[in-house]
Design a protein around this motif. Structure first.
Motif, PDB file in Angstrom:
ATOM      1  N   LEU A   1       0.842  -1.173  -0.085  1.00  0.00           N
ATOM      2  CA  LEU A   1       0.123   0.054   0.087  1.00  0.00           C
ATOM      3  C   LEU A   1       0.742   1.529  -0.246  1.00  0.00           C
ATOM      4  CD1 LEU A   1      -2.800  -0.013  -0.210  1.00  0.00           C
ATOM      5  CD2 LEU A   1      -3.186   0.646   2.347  1.00  0.00           C
ATOM      6  N   VAL A   2       1.810   1.797   1.009  1.00  0.00           N
ATOM      7  CA  VAL A   2       3.118   2.009   0.555  1.00  0.00           C
ATOM      8  C   VAL A   2       3.708   2.526  -0.834  1.00  0.00           C
ATOM      9  CG1 VAL A   2       4.877   3.256   1.883  1.00  0.00           C
ATOM     10  CG2 VAL A   2       3.430   2.391   2.881  1.00  0.00           C
ATOM     11  N   ASP A   3       4.170   1.364  -1.256  1.00  0.00           N
ATOM     12  CA  ASP A   3       4.546   1.341  -2.523  1.00  0.00           C
ATOM     13  C   ASP A   3       2.898   2.101  -3.843  1.00  0.00           C
ATOM     14  OD1 ASP A   3       6.509   0.969  -4.871  1.00  0.00           O
ATOM     15  OD2 ASP A   3       5.312  -0.572  -5.691  1.00  0.00           O
ATOM     16  N   LEU A   4       2.126   1.183  -3.528  1.00  0.00           N
ATOM     17  CA  LEU A   4       1.178   1.790  -4.166  1.00  0.00           C
ATOM     18  C   LEU A   4       0.670   3.590  -4.178  1.00  0.00           C
ATOM     19  CD1 LEU A   4      -1.389   1.516  -5.976  1.00  0.00           C
ATOM     20  CD2 LEU A   4      -2.641   1.065  -3.714  1.00  0.00           C
ATOM     21  N   LEU A   5       0.775   4.190  -2.815  1.00  0.00           N
ATOM     22  CA  LEU A   5       0.568   5.498  -2.881  1.00  0.00           C
ATOM     23  C   LEU A   5       1.580   5.960  -3.140  1.00  0.00           C
ATOM     24  CD1 LEU A   5      -1.135   5.445   0.744  1.00  0.00           C
ATOM     25  CD2 LEU A   5      -2.092   5.878  -1.272  1.00  0.00           C
ATOM     26  N   GLY A   6       2.748   5.481  -2.553  1.00  0.00           N
ATOM     27  CA  GLY A   6       4.412   6.333  -3.228  1.00  0.00           C
ATOM     28  C   GLY A   6       4.492   6.623  -4.823  1.00  0.00           C
ATOM     29  N   ARG A   7       3.837   5.666  -5.452  1.00  0.00           N
ATOM     30  CA  ARG A   7       4.473   5.197  -6.936  1.00  0.00           C
ATOM     31  C   ARG A   7       3.211   6.503  -7.607  1.00  0.00           C
ATOM     32  NH1 ARG A   7       5.924  -0.549  -9.647  1.00  0.00           N
ATOM     33  NH2 ARG A   7       6.441  -1.232  -8.145  1.00  0.00           N
ATOM     34  N   TYR A   8       1.978   6.841  -7.232  1.00  0.00           N
ATOM     35  CA  TYR A   8       1.323   7.239  -7.545  1.00  0.00           C
ATOM     36  C   TYR A   8       0.887   9.304  -7.153  1.00  0.00           C
ATOM     37  CZ  TYR A   8      -3.556   8.136  -9.205  1.00  0.00           C
ATOM     38  OH  TYR A   8      -4.399   9.051 -10.367  1.00  0.00           O
ATOM     39  N   GLY A   9       2.531   8.952  -6.055  1.00  0.00           N
ATOM     40  CA  GLY A   9       2.586  10.139  -5.998  1.00  0.00           C
ATOM     41  C   GLY A   9       2.327  11.068  -4.626  1.00  0.00           C
ATOM     42  N   LEU A  10       1.380  10.051  -4.287  1.00  0.00           N
ATOM     43  CA  LEU A  10       0.716  10.350  -3.155  1.00  0.00           C
ATOM     44  C   LEU A  10       1.385  10.401  -1.986  1.00  0.00           C
ATOM     45  CD1 LEU A  10      -2.419   8.927  -3.929  1.00  0.00           C
ATOM     46  CD2 LEU A  10      -2.365  11.053  -3.844  1.00  0.00           C
ATOM     47  N   ILE A  11       2.856  10.786  -1.984  1.00  0.00           N
ATOM     48  CA  ILE A  11       4.158  10.964  -0.803  1.00  0.00           C
ATOM     49  C   ILE A  11       3.462  11.347   0.996  1.00  0.00           C
ATOM     50  CG2 ILE A  11       6.685  10.995  -0.260  1.00  0.00           C
ATOM     51  CD1 ILE A  11       6.016   9.928  -2.706  1.00  0.00           C
ATOM     52  N   ASN A  12       3.210  12.692   0.379  1.00  0.00           N
ATOM     53  CA  ASN A  12       2.593  12.957   1.879  1.00  0.00           C
ATOM     54  C   ASN A  12       1.368  11.742   2.167  1.00  0.00           C
ATOM     55  OD1 ASN A  12       4.682  15.102   2.761  1.00  0.00           O
ATOM     56  ND2 ASN A  12       2.218  16.676   0.782  1.00  0.00           N
ATOM     57  N   GLU A  13       0.529  11.183   1.931  1.00  0.00           N
ATOM     58  CA  GLU A  13      -0.503   9.801   2.655  1.00  0.00           C
ATOM     59  C   GLU A  13       0.002   9.360   2.589  1.00  0.00           C
ATOM     60  OE1 GLU A  13      -0.717  11.762  -0.268  1.00  0.00           O
ATOM     61  OE2 GLU A  13      -2.242  13.003  -0.277  1.00  0.00           O
ATOM     62  N   ALA A  14       1.511   8.450   2.054  1.00  0.00           N
ATOM     63  CA  ALA A  14       2.304   7.120   2.088  1.00  0.00           C
ATOM     64  C   ALA A  14       2.514   7.676   4.395  1.00  0.00           C
ATOM     65  CB  ALA A  14       3.064   7.267   1.258  1.00  0.00           C
ATOM     66  N   PHE A  15       3.231   8.905   3.887  1.00  0.00           N
ATOM     67  CA  PHE A  15       3.936   8.799   4.955  1.00  0.00           C
ATOM     68  C   PHE A  15       2.981   9.078   6.020  1.00  0.00           C
ATOM     69  CE2 PHE A  15       5.628  12.866   7.971  1.00  0.00           C
ATOM     70  CZ  PHE A  15       5.960  11.848   8.241  1.00  0.00           C
ATOM     71  N   GLU A  16       1.300   9.622   5.945  1.00  0.00           N
ATOM     72  CA  GLU A  16       0.537   9.337   6.543  1.00  0.00           C
ATOM     73  C   GLU A  16       0.164   8.100   7.383  1.00  0.00           C
ATOM     74  OE1 GLU A  16       0.087  11.660   9.141  1.00  0.00           O
ATOM     75  OE2 GLU A  16       1.369  12.546   8.031  1.00  0.00           O
ATOM     76  N   PHE A  17       0.027   7.551   6.365  1.00  0.00           N
ATOM     77  CA  PHE A  17      -0.282   6.488   6.614  1.00  0.00           C
ATOM     78  C   PHE A  17       0.715   4.921   7.062  1.00  0.00           C
ATOM     79  CE2 PHE A  17      -0.824   1.420   4.579  1.00  0.00           C
ATOM     80  CZ  PHE A  17      -1.648   0.953   4.907  1.00  0.00           C
ATOM     81  N   LEU A  18       1.944   5.571   7.113  1.00  0.00           N
ATOM     82  CA  LEU A  18       3.009   4.914   7.477  1.00  0.00           C
ATOM     83  C   LEU A  18       3.248   5.200   9.157  1.00  0.00           C
ATOM     84  CD1 LEU A  18       6.625   5.854   5.884  1.00  0.00           C
ATOM     85  CD2 LEU A  18       5.172   3.211   6.525  1.00  0.00           C
ATOM     86  N   ARG A  19       3.574   6.596   9.785  1.00  0.00           N
ATOM     87  CA  ARG A  19       2.905   6.715  11.050  1.00  0.00           C
ATOM     88  C   ARG A  19       1.513   6.264  11.619  1.00  0.00           C
ATOM     89  NH1 ARG A  19       3.128  13.478  11.311  1.00  0.00           N
ATOM     90  NH2 ARG A  19       3.637  13.150  13.348  1.00  0.00           N
ATOM     91  N   SER A  20       0.616   5.777  10.817  1.00  0.00           N
ATOM     92  CA  SER A  20      -0.105   5.143  11.446  1.00  0.00           C
ATOM     93  C   SER A  20      -0.998   4.240  11.902  1.00  0.00           C
ATOM     94  CB  SER A  20      -2.200   5.875  11.031  1.00  0.00           C
ATOM     95  OG  SER A  20      -2.123   5.535   9.568  1.00  0.00           O
ATOM     96  N   MET A  21       0.144   3.442  11.316  1.00  0.00           N
ATOM     97  CA  MET A  21       0.380   1.553  11.157  1.00  0.00           C
ATOM     98  C   MET A  21       0.419   1.882  12.749  1.00  0.00           C
ATOM     99  SD  MET A  21       3.076   1.014   8.699  1.00  0.00           S
ATOM    100  CE  MET A  21       3.575  -1.036   9.242  1.00  0.00           C
ATOM    101  N   PRO A  22      -0.276   0.387  13.457  1.00  0.00           N
ATOM    102  CA  PRO A  22      -0.556  -0.610  14.728  1.00  0.00           C
ATOM    103  C   PRO A  22       0.401  -0.774  14.803  1.00  0.00           C
ATOM    104  CG  PRO A  22      -2.175  -1.753  13.337  1.00  0.00           C
ATOM    105  CD  PRO A  22      -1.075  -0.335  12.091  1.00  0.00           C
ATOM    106  N   MET A  23       1.880  -1.042  14.419  1.00  0.00           N
ATOM    107  CA  MET A  23       2.911  -2.249  14.694  1.00  0.00           C
ATOM    108  C   MET A  23       4.003  -1.572  14.236  1.00  0.00           C
ATOM    109  SD  MET A  23       2.957  -4.197  11.139  1.00  0.00           S
ATOM    110  CE  MET A  23       0.929  -4.859  11.618  1.00  0.00           C
ATOM    111  N   GLU A  24       5.471  -1.810  15.182  1.00  0.00           N
ATOM    112  CA  GLU A  24       6.880  -0.917  14.763  1.00  0.00           C
ATOM    113  C   GLU A  24       7.202  -1.262  12.873  1.00  0.00           C
ATOM    114  OE1 GLU A  24       9.824   1.220  16.106  1.00  0.00           O
ATOM    115  OE2 GLU A  24       7.777   0.197  17.396  1.00  0.00           O
ATOM    116  N   VAL A  25       7.248  -0.059  12.369  1.00  0.00           N
ATOM    117  CA  VAL A  25       7.577   0.122  11.160  1.00  0.00           C
ATOM    118  C   VAL A  25       8.816  -0.896  10.463  1.00  0.00           C
ATOM    119  CG1 VAL A  25       7.737   1.245   9.580  1.00  0.00           C
ATOM    120  CG2 VAL A  25       6.817   2.393  10.975  1.00  0.00           C
ATOM    121  N   GLU A  26       8.457  -2.061   9.758  1.00  0.00           N
ATOM    122  CA  GLU A  26       9.848  -3.079   9.537  1.00  0.00           C
ATOM    123  C   GLU A  26      10.064  -2.116   8.356  1.00  0.00           C
ATOM    124  OE1 GLU A  26       8.702  -7.411   9.146  1.00  0.00           O
ATOM    125  OE2 GLU A  26       7.348  -6.961  11.260  1.00  0.00           O
ATOM    126  N   SER A  27      10.977  -2.842   8.176  1.00  0.00           N
ATOM    127  CA  SER A  27      12.626  -2.566   6.808  1.00  0.00           C
ATOM    128  C   SER A  27      11.928  -2.421   5.576  1.00  0.00           C
ATOM    129  CB  SER A  27      13.758  -3.454   7.012  1.00  0.00           C
ATOM    130  OG  SER A  27      14.096  -4.547   6.943  1.00  0.00           O
TER     131      SER A  27
END
Length: 342
Positions: free
Chosen positions: A201-227
């Protein structure tokens, strides 16, 4: 036990010492070799098994086909498929599922589709195998159609099925569809997404140019962000020249994987492409302090039913001298034509 721990050397040693072997022993050595990426060895073992008078079962055949697929050995895959048909193994779901995945990995989506159509009663794994095959080949429309057809047949998808359709959406930039299937997975089917789903999903949002949306999605993840999620985000930041967010993700990635050389190399290249020379030097110093020796990448080619693997400047192949002599013979007229000295 040794096979489960991928200790193939000890597995082979014990197998060679066995005075009396049975199909279970043969299956163990074949599966163990396949799990260790020894695709060529698996085919040799199957031939040896047949020569010694042991008849394989569906586990033997499906494991052999899977190993051929991982090695991208199309000839061996087709040979094993022919044997499966001749020996009436093609009706086993495990064999059909292995064939769909193997043909996909070998680049033959047509054969993968044929195997699916010949399956009388496909199960969840069969549907998922073809969905993933379409996604692997960038055929998002076909992957989505197959996913919807699976739902209409009453088959309940699992996390792997959703990963396949999310990957298809990601590869082709279908943002609305990707978000729809992510919400369907979490809200309707109550499947807890793993890091691989977030990565898609992060890759999908980012490829489409929605970088800020991808960033907010990352920050809202209910788990520790993995590599893998951070790596996908860095890639999209680089694509859209957002160095600030790439740097944010990289600092987290360096903490999670402090000894992984490739992470530093990627960020160093990103900084260099945007002339951030201070950051380039800083990252390179970090590499020298924290990273082990780089593990070389590997290429392979199939010639005469044999898969040959190579690394950079490889001299270990039995025909290395002949290959380098041929390479030099090919390079000579090229360099001579361009006025270069050998």
């Amino acid at each position: 036990m040794y096979a489960k721990n991928e200790n193939i050397v000890d597995v082979c040693r014990l197998f060679d010492r066995m005075g009396i072997r049975n199909v279970v022993a043969w299956n163990t050595i074949i599966i163990g070799s396949g799990n260790c990426g020894e695709g060529n060895e698996v085919m040799k073992l199957l031939r040896e098994m047949l020569r010694e008078g042991y008849f394989p079962d569906e586990l033997t055949i499906s494991s052999t086909i899977s190993s051929c697929g991982y090695a991208s050995a199309i000839t061996e895959t087709m040979q094993t498929h022919a044997f499966a048909v001749k020996s009436s193994f093609q009706d086993f779901l495990s064999v059909a599922n292995s064939l769909i995945s193997a043909y996909s990995k070998c680049g033959s989506i047509i054969n993968a589709c044929k195997c699916f159509r010949l399956t009388a009663e496909p199960d969840l794994v069969t549907w998922t195998s073809l969905i993933n095959a379409y996604a692997f080949h960038g055929l998002a429309k076909e992957a989505i159609e197959m996913f919807e057809k699976m739902l209409s047949c009453g088959v309940i998808p699992d996390r792997i099925s959703f990963l396949g359709v999310l990957s298809a959406c990601s590869h082709c930039g279908l943002v609305a569809k990707g978000l729809h299937y992510f919400n369907l997975m979490t809200s309707v089917y109550q499947i807890v997404p793993g890091s691989e789903h977030y990565t898609s999903l992060v890759d999908l949002l980012g490829r489409y140019g929605l970088i800020n949306e991808a960033f907010e999605f990352l920050r809202s993840m209910p788990m520790e962000v993995e590599s893998n999620v951070l790596g996908a985000f860095i890639g999209t930041c680089n694509l859209h020249a957002n160095i600030g967010l790439a740097k944010w993700a990289a600092e987290k990635l360096f903490i999670i994987e402090p000894e992984k050389n490739v992470n530093y190399a990627v960020m160093s290249n990103i900084y260099a492409s945007h002339r951030h020379w201070y950051d380039v030097e800083r990252v390179r110093r970090m590499v020298g302090n924290k990273c082990d020796a780089r593990v070389p990448g590997c290429s392979w080619i199939e010639i005469g039913n044999q898969v040959h693997s190579f690394v950079s400047n490889d001299k270990t192949h039995p025909k290395a001298l002949e290959m380098y002599a041929t390479l030099k013979m090919l390079l000579w007229p090229m360099k001579e034509k361009n006025g270069m000295n050998l």
